[in-house]
Scaffold this motif. Structure first.
Motif, PDB file in Angstrom:
ATOM      1  N   UNK A  19       0.832  -1.315  -0.161  1.00 32.53           N
ATOM      2  CA  UNK A  19      -0.152   0.167   0.050  1.00 32.53           C
ATOM      3  C   UNK A  19       0.934   1.324  -0.114  1.00 32.53           C
ATOM      4  N   UNK A  20       2.028   1.152   0.597  1.00 31.83           N
ATOM      5  CA  UNK A  20       2.695   2.522   0.745  1.00 31.83           C
ATOM      6  C   UNK A  20       3.423   2.697  -0.751  1.00 31.83           C
ATOM      7  N   UNK A  21       3.879   1.622  -1.234  1.00 31.95           N
ATOM      8  CA  UNK A  21       4.388   1.696  -2.402  1.00 31.95           C
ATOM      9  C   UNK A  21       3.522   2.271  -3.458  1.00 31.95           C
ATOM     10  N   UNK A  22       2.141   1.909  -3.397  1.00 34.42           N
ATOM     11  CA  UNK A  22       1.280   2.162  -4.146  1.00 34.42           C
ATOM     12  C   UNK A  22       0.754   3.763  -4.084  1.00 34.42           C
ATOM     13  N   UNK A  23       1.047   4.094  -2.885  1.00 37.23           N
ATOM     14  CA  UNK A  23       0.603   5.743  -2.480  1.00 37.23           C
ATOM     15  C   UNK A  23       1.583   6.398  -3.186  1.00 37.23           C
ATOM     16  N   UNK A  25       3.279   6.060  -5.846  1.00 35.60           N
ATOM     17  CA  UNK A  25       3.059   6.246  -7.184  1.00 35.60           C
ATOM     18  C   UNK A  25       1.639   6.866  -7.687  1.00 35.60           C
ATOM     19  N   UNK A  26       0.862   6.869  -6.789  1.00 35.66           N
ATOM     20  CA  UNK A  26      -0.547   7.309  -7.305  1.00 35.66           C
ATOM     21  C   UNK A  26      -0.704   8.811  -7.594  1.00 35.66           C
ATOM     22  N   UNK A  27      -1.379   9.230  -8.391  1.00 37.53           N
ATOM     23  CA  UNK A  27      -1.412  10.763  -8.910  1.00 37.53           C
ATOM     24  C   UNK A  27      -3.031  10.946  -8.541  1.00 37.53           C
ATOM     25  N   UNK A  28      -3.906  10.117  -8.321  1.00 37.44           N
ATOM     26  CA  UNK A  28      -5.202  10.238  -8.072  1.00 37.44           C
ATOM     27  C   UNK A  28      -5.515  10.719  -6.670  1.00 37.44           C
ATOM     28  N   UNK A  29      -6.159  11.681  -6.210  1.00 36.59           N
ATOM     29  CA  UNK A  29      -6.526  12.015  -5.095  1.00 36.59           C
ATOM     30  C   UNK A  29      -7.432  11.227  -4.331  1.00 36.59           C
ATOM     31  N   UNK A  30      -8.475  10.547  -4.860  1.00 34.39           N
ATOM     32  CA  UNK A  30      -9.099   9.750  -4.199  1.00 34.39           C
ATOM     33  C   UNK A  30      -8.687   8.338  -3.762  1.00 34.39           C
ATOM     34  N   UNK A  31      -7.581   7.970  -4.580  1.00 30.84           N
ATOM     35  CA  UNK A  31      -6.847   6.765  -4.566  1.00 30.84           C
ATOM     36  C   UNK A  31      -6.230   7.196  -3.277  1.00 30.84           C
ATOM     37  N   UNK A  33      -6.553   9.049  -0.549  1.00 21.16           N
ATOM     38  CA  UNK A  33      -7.443   8.864   0.385  1.00 21.16           C
ATOM     39  C   UNK A  33      -7.593   7.298   0.868  1.00 21.16           C
ATOM     40  N   UNK A  34      -7.871   6.430  -0.113  1.00 25.63           N
ATOM     41  CA  UNK A  34      -8.058   5.125   0.058  1.00 25.63           C
ATOM     42  C   UNK A  34      -6.737   4.435   0.521  1.00 25.63           C
ATOM     43  N   UNK A  35      -5.672   4.623   0.114  1.00 25.31           N
ATOM     44  CA  UNK A  35      -4.460   4.156   0.450  1.00 25.31           C
ATOM     45  C   UNK A  35      -3.976   4.391   1.803  1.00 25.31           C
ATOM     46  N   UNK A  36      -4.233   5.916   2.246  1.00 24.45           N
ATOM     47  CA  UNK A  36      -3.780   6.467   3.631  1.00 24.45           C
ATOM     48  C   UNK A  36      -4.550   5.690   4.654  1.00 24.45           C
ATOM     49  N   UNK A  37      -5.779   5.419   4.284  1.00 22.61           N
ATOM     50  CA  UNK A  37      -6.799   4.710   5.279  1.00 22.61           C
ATOM     51  C   UNK A  37      -6.448   3.249   5.505  1.00 22.61           C
ATOM     52  N   UNK A  38      -5.983   2.640   4.170  1.00 22.48           N
ATOM     53  CA  UNK A  38      -5.431   1.159   4.283  1.00 22.48           C
ATOM     54  C   UNK A  38      -4.337   1.232   5.167  1.00 22.48           C
ATOM     55  N   UNK A  39      -3.339   2.159   4.901  1.00 24.71           N
ATOM     56  CA  UNK A  39      -2.366   2.117   5.696  1.00 24.71           C
ATOM     57  C   UNK A  39      -2.461   2.446   7.380  1.00 24.71           C
TER      58      UNK A  39
END
Length: 78
Positions: A19-23, A25-31, A33-39
């Motif tokens: 999840x940290x690696x995905x965060x 690399x992402x440029x999508x603000x909605x994603x 938020x999801x990844x931060x909550x996942x972390x």
């Protein structure tokens, strides 16, 4: 000292790294938020896991060992 980490704890740490690696690399603000909550959820799951109570006084070293083990690539067949 080798530690016998429960599979669910090791998997949670691996999921945290993913999840940290995905965060990163992402440029999508909605994603984001999801990844931060996942972390956050994974961090709570990892830090409150019952395993830590079984090794009083050695938890800091064990936490570092868990992070190192989770960071290594999984061996083929495991």
């Amino acid at each position: 000292m080798p530690y016998a980490f429960p599979d669910d704890l090791l998997q949670a740490q691996r999921d945290w790294y993913t999840a940290y690696q995905q965060l990163a690399l992402t440029e999508n603000p909605a994603q984001t938020t999801v990844l931060r909550r996942t972390l956050q959820r994974l961090s709570v799951r990892i830090t409150t896991h019952p395993y830590w109570a079984s090794i009083p006084g050695r938890a800091p070293a064990a936490r570092m060992a868990l992070k190192q083990l989770a960071w290594e690539p999984e061996e083929a067949g495991s």
